[in-house]
Design an enzyme around this catalytic site. Structure first.
Site: not given
Length: 238
Positions: A22, A24
């Site tokens: 991922d 953020d």
């Protein structure tokens, strides 16, 4: 504060060959910006953006995030009106966002040891370009990037498995899902990894309840604490 969770006695993590990250709140310290921007928008209409709503939004696509915020904060605007404000305000702030602790070391280690890795983010391609402005060279090390909000092949955002399954399918030699290790910071992202049939390493927000992290294969407080050899990957040498 969320406690770290490792393999229980007698249990072994399964070896993997590929990693999917991922973006953020895991590699880049953007979640504070998103929280501040959303709170400012809600405040314009006399509403409060709660931490509980924030955790429900984390990991979802732009439009789904907007739908959740508008519904739960009872904002008198459309999804498009919300996103117009949100994207403009975020774009002004994310260009100088820093990397989170341990992120660069891990990515460079995987690249140096020839472990294939990809990005699987709910963000759109343009926003990813903005956020990685000061880290451009590092992000060229990824085999590929899947940007869920703008990728035509991603039909459903996290917690659906689409982003991670598509990321796995685009490796030069696509691995079986069980050979992929997903790195996430949100419950939605962890669930997406599990739904894809992958093991997950979670680096959660410290405000998350322990119950929110129970389903992840491993929970660590920082990427600097990750031990690649536990998943059959080459160990750090520094």
């Amino acid at each position: 504060m969320v406690e770290e969770k490792d393999a229980v006695q007698g249990e072994q993590f399964k070896p993997v060959t590929h990693c999917i990250f991922d973006l953020d709140g895991l590699l880049l310290d953007t979640e504070t910006i998103y929280e501040e921007v959303t709170a400012e928008i809600a405040a314009k209409y006399g509403k409060t953006y709660t931490v509980d709503t924030r955790f429900r939004v984390m990991g979802t696509t732009y439009r789904r995030s907007a739908e959740i915020v508008i519904e739960e904060c009872e904002l008198p605007i459309t999804v498009d009106e919300y996103l117009d404000q949100y994207m403009r305000m975020c774009a002004e702030r994310v260009v100088t966002v820093p990397l989170l602790e341990g992120a660069e070391r891990l990515l460079r280690h995987l690249h140096a040891t020839k472990v294939p890795f990809a990005l699987g983010t709910s963000s759109g391609a343009e926003m990813v370009q903005l956020k990685t402005t000061n880290h451009r060279e590092l992000f060229t090390l990824f085999d590929h990037l899947v940007c869920g909000s703008t990728d035509k092949d991603v039909k459903n955002g996290k917690p659906a498995p689409d982003i991670f399954l598509i990321a796995a399918s685009r490796f030069k030699e696509p691995p079986a899902p069980e050979k992929c290790l997903v790195f996430e910071d949100s419950p939605n992202g962890v669930q997406a990894g599990l739904n894809a049939g992958m093991q997950t390493v979670m680096v959660p927000d410290s405000r998350l309840s322990t119950d929110s992290c129970l389903h992840s294969t491993q929970v660590i407080s920082s990427l600097k604490n990750f031990k690649p050899e536990q998943f059959g990957l080459p160990p750090f040498t520094d």
